[in-house]
Motif scaffolding. Structure first.
Motif, PDB file in Angstrom:
ATOM      1  N   ILE A 147       8.959 -11.875  36.399  1.00 28.67           N
ATOM      2  CA  ILE A 147       8.942 -13.097  37.207  1.00 28.67           C
ATOM      3  C   ILE A 147       8.503 -14.284  36.361  1.00 28.67           C
ATOM      4  O   ILE A 147       9.107 -15.366  36.405  1.00 28.67           O
ATOM      5  CB  ILE A 147       8.005 -12.931  38.422  1.00 28.67           C
ATOM      6  CG1 ILE A 147       8.374 -11.667  39.222  1.00 28.67           C
ATOM      7  CG2 ILE A 147       8.045 -14.165  39.298  1.00 28.67           C
ATOM      8  CD1 ILE A 147       9.741 -11.704  39.844  1.00 28.67           C
ATOM      9  N   GLU A 148       7.455 -14.067  35.554  1.00 35.96           N
ATOM     10  CA  GLU A 148       6.970 -15.136  34.690  1.00 35.96           C
ATOM     11  C   GLU A 148       8.008 -15.516  33.645  1.00 35.96           C
ATOM     12  O   GLU A 148       8.190 -16.706  33.323  1.00 35.96           O
ATOM     13  CB  GLU A 148       5.664 -14.698  34.011  1.00 35.96           C
ATOM     14  CG  GLU A 148       4.503 -14.499  34.971  1.00 35.96           C
ATOM     15  CD  GLU A 148       4.115 -15.776  35.683  1.00 35.96           C
ATOM     16  OE1 GLU A 148       4.291 -16.870  35.090  1.00 35.96           O
ATOM     17  OE2 GLU A 148       3.644 -15.687  36.839  1.00 35.96           O
ATOM     18  N   ALA A 185      11.243 -15.338  33.967  1.00 40.09           N
ATOM     19  CA  ALA A 185      12.293 -16.110  34.631  1.00 40.09           C
ATOM     20  C   ALA A 185      11.846 -17.553  34.854  1.00 40.09           C
ATOM     21  O   ALA A 185      12.630 -18.495  34.648  1.00 40.09           O
ATOM     22  CB  ALA A 185      12.648 -15.452  35.965  1.00 40.09           C
ATOM     23  N   ARG A 186      10.594 -17.745  35.244  1.00 48.42           N
ATOM     24  CA  ARG A 186      10.088 -19.104  35.449  1.00 48.42           C
ATOM     25  C   ARG A 186       9.996 -19.864  34.129  1.00 48.42           C
ATOM     26  O   ARG A 186      10.320 -21.058  34.055  1.00 48.42           O
ATOM     27  CB  ARG A 186       8.730 -19.049  36.126  1.00 48.42           C
ATOM     28  CG  ARG A 186       8.778 -18.530  37.563  1.00 48.42           C
ATOM     29  CD  ARG A 186       7.389 -18.324  38.133  1.00 48.42           C
ATOM     30  NE  ARG A 186       7.436 -17.832  39.507  1.00 48.42           N
ATOM     31  CZ  ARG A 186       6.372 -17.415  40.188  1.00 48.42           C
ATOM     32  NH1 ARG A 186       5.171 -17.407  39.602  1.00 48.42           N
ATOM     33  NH2 ARG A 186       6.501 -16.987  41.431  1.00 48.42           N
ATOM     34  N   ALA A 207      14.178 -20.965  35.484  1.00 45.10           N
ATOM     35  CA  ALA A 207      14.812 -20.544  36.722  1.00 45.10           C
ATOM     36  C   ALA A 207      14.037 -21.080  37.920  1.00 45.10           C
ATOM     37  O   ALA A 207      12.804 -21.103  37.927  1.00 45.10           O
ATOM     38  CB  ALA A 207      14.884 -19.016  36.787  1.00 45.10           C
ATOM     39  N   GLN A 251      16.667 -18.870  42.207  1.00 47.95           N
ATOM     40  CA  GLN A 251      17.325 -18.152  41.119  1.00 47.95           C
ATOM     41  C   GLN A 251      16.531 -16.910  40.722  1.00 47.95           C
ATOM     42  O   GLN A 251      17.109 -15.859  40.410  1.00 47.95           O
ATOM     43  CB  GLN A 251      17.513 -19.069  39.919  1.00 47.95           C
ATOM     44  CG  GLN A 251      18.573 -20.143  40.122  1.00 47.95           C
ATOM     45  CD  GLN A 251      18.637 -21.125  38.967  1.00 47.95           C
ATOM     46  OE1 GLN A 251      17.610 -21.430  38.339  1.00 47.95           O
ATOM     47  NE2 GLN A 251      19.828 -21.629  38.679  1.00 47.95           N
ATOM     48  N   THR A 252      15.213 -17.020  40.740  1.00 45.14           N
ATOM     49  CA  THR A 252      14.373 -15.866  40.431  1.00 45.14           C
ATOM     50  C   THR A 252      14.553 -14.763  41.468  1.00 45.14           C
ATOM     51  O   THR A 252      14.662 -13.579  41.125  1.00 45.14           O
ATOM     52  CB  THR A 252      12.893 -16.287  40.365  1.00 45.14           C
ATOM     53  OG1 THR A 252      12.729 -17.316  39.383  1.00 45.14           O
ATOM     54  CG2 THR A 252      12.013 -15.101  40.017  1.00 45.14           C
ATOM     55  N   HIS A 312      18.310 -13.313  40.986  1.00 48.82           N
ATOM     56  CA  HIS A 312      18.671 -12.598  39.763  1.00 48.82           C
ATOM     57  C   HIS A 312      17.622 -11.580  39.310  1.00 48.82           C
ATOM     58  O   HIS A 312      17.920 -10.748  38.445  1.00 48.82           O
ATOM     59  CB  HIS A 312      18.927 -13.597  38.631  1.00 48.82           C
ATOM     60  CG  HIS A 312      20.088 -14.511  38.894  1.00 48.82           C
ATOM     61  ND1 HIS A 312      21.387 -14.084  38.891  1.00 48.82           N
ATOM     62  CD2 HIS A 312      20.125 -15.842  39.196  1.00 48.82           C
ATOM     63  CE1 HIS A 312      22.193 -15.102  39.143  1.00 48.82           C
ATOM     64  NE2 HIS A 312      21.459 -16.182  39.343  1.00 48.82           N
ATOM     65  N   VAL A 313      16.419 -11.663  39.852  1.00 47.14           N
ATOM     66  CA  VAL A 313      15.365 -10.729  39.440  1.00 47.14           C
ATOM     67  C   VAL A 313      14.889  -9.867  40.605  1.00 47.14           C
ATOM     68  O   VAL A 313      14.930  -8.634  40.544  1.00 47.14           O
ATOM     69  CB  VAL A 313      14.166 -11.485  38.812  1.00 47.14           C
ATOM     70  CG1 VAL A 313      13.072 -10.488  38.421  1.00 47.14           C
ATOM     71  CG2 VAL A 313      14.608 -12.295  37.609  1.00 47.14           C
TER      72      VAL A 313
END
Length: 289
Positions: A190-191, A193-194, A198, A202-203, A206-207
């Protein structure tokens, strides 16, 4: 003692219980579905008459037969309940997993979600009747505010009330597996992606969603299996006026038409298993778990 023999001995009692309370009754249902029934007795003679009665008229292309109409109605409830419980369950599970920071608060809020399960399903369904009836709280509020001129008829004993009750009863079966899958997600993903720029959506897309698909699959299996076989909710909230496969089986068993009820049960089991098999093709559950 060899490890393999020891493992078989340990699994033996559970296997015996499983066979006694699941396999044997299922085999008996299949056997009875091929019996012949008269107005006075059951004859253990092999016949496919019960299955012929189930699919009677289904070869006519001009109009759907009763069985297909009943399965269409049941499938409609299953799909609507699945979509609503998925939306609600995913949202609540996401909030509990990613926005509630402490384990204690997660546990407390999770227990709050289980409060409705402290009472029986029938009581939880009946509690909607004073709210949704012609003289219920919802209609009285709408009339008092001038939103409507007359009581709204479709709030109770309708498709709406049936789906509402299903969502109320079964949403927890979607929340639990999705929440369990989300708690297994590595927070570093998650981190990452941020940090990559994102957005929150979007997170999630896609995650979180791809990594939660195992929980979504398990929850979907629970919901579809429960709704497809339900007859109490349809009977109570539908005012005994809405058809479903489970209701048909219950009525046939009540009139002692056991071969017909057993045949319908076998067909329903086959349909549910096909639905589960289709879902299993979307996710390799064994590998994911």
């Amino acid at each position: 003692m060899k490890p393999q023999i020891s493992a078989w001995l340990q699994a033996g009692p559970l296997a015996a219980v499983f066979a006694l309370f699941f396999v044997v009754p299922l085999v008996l249902v299949v056997v009875v579905s091929f019996w012949q029934a008269t107005d006075y007795e059951l004859i253990p003679a092999f016949t496919t008459q019960a299955y012929a009665d189930v699919f009677r008229g289904c070869g006519d292309t001009s109009e759907l037969c009763v069985t297909l109409k009943t399965y269409g109605s049941t499938l409609k409830f299953a799909v609507l309940t699945w979509a609503l419980t998925l939306a609600i369950g995913f949202t609540i599970a996401y909030f509990l997993a990613f926005h509630v920071r402490t384990t204690l608060m997660q546990t407390v809020l999770f227990l709050v979600c289980t409060v409705p399960f402290w009472t029986s399903n029938v009581i939880r369904m009946i509690s909607w009747i004073p709210l949704l009836g012609r003289n219920g709280l919802v209609n009285q509020t709408l009339l008092a505010t001038g939103a409507v001129d007359r009581p709204v008829e479709w709030l109770l004993f309708s498709d709406f009330s049936v789906v509402l009750a299903f969502v109320h009863l079964y949403t927890m079966f979607m929340i639990v597996p999705i929440f369990n899958s989300m708690m297994r997600i590595d927070r570093a993903l998650i981190e990452a992606a941020r940090d990559s720029g994102a957005s929150a959506w979007q997170t999630i897309r896609h995650v979180v969603m791809p990594l939660s698909r195992t929980g979504v699959l398990i929850g979907s299996i629970f919901i579809l299996a429960l709704v497809m076989g339900d007859f109490v909710t349809v009977g109570v909230m539908g005012g005994q006026q809405i058809a479903s496969v489970g209701k048909t089986i219950q009525v046939q068993a009540g009139y002692l038409q056991f071969p017909a009820a057993a045949a319908n049960a076998v067909v329903l089991l086959a349909v549910v298993l096909l639905m589960i098999a289709a879902l299993m093709r979307l996710v390799d559950l064994r590998r994911e778990l």
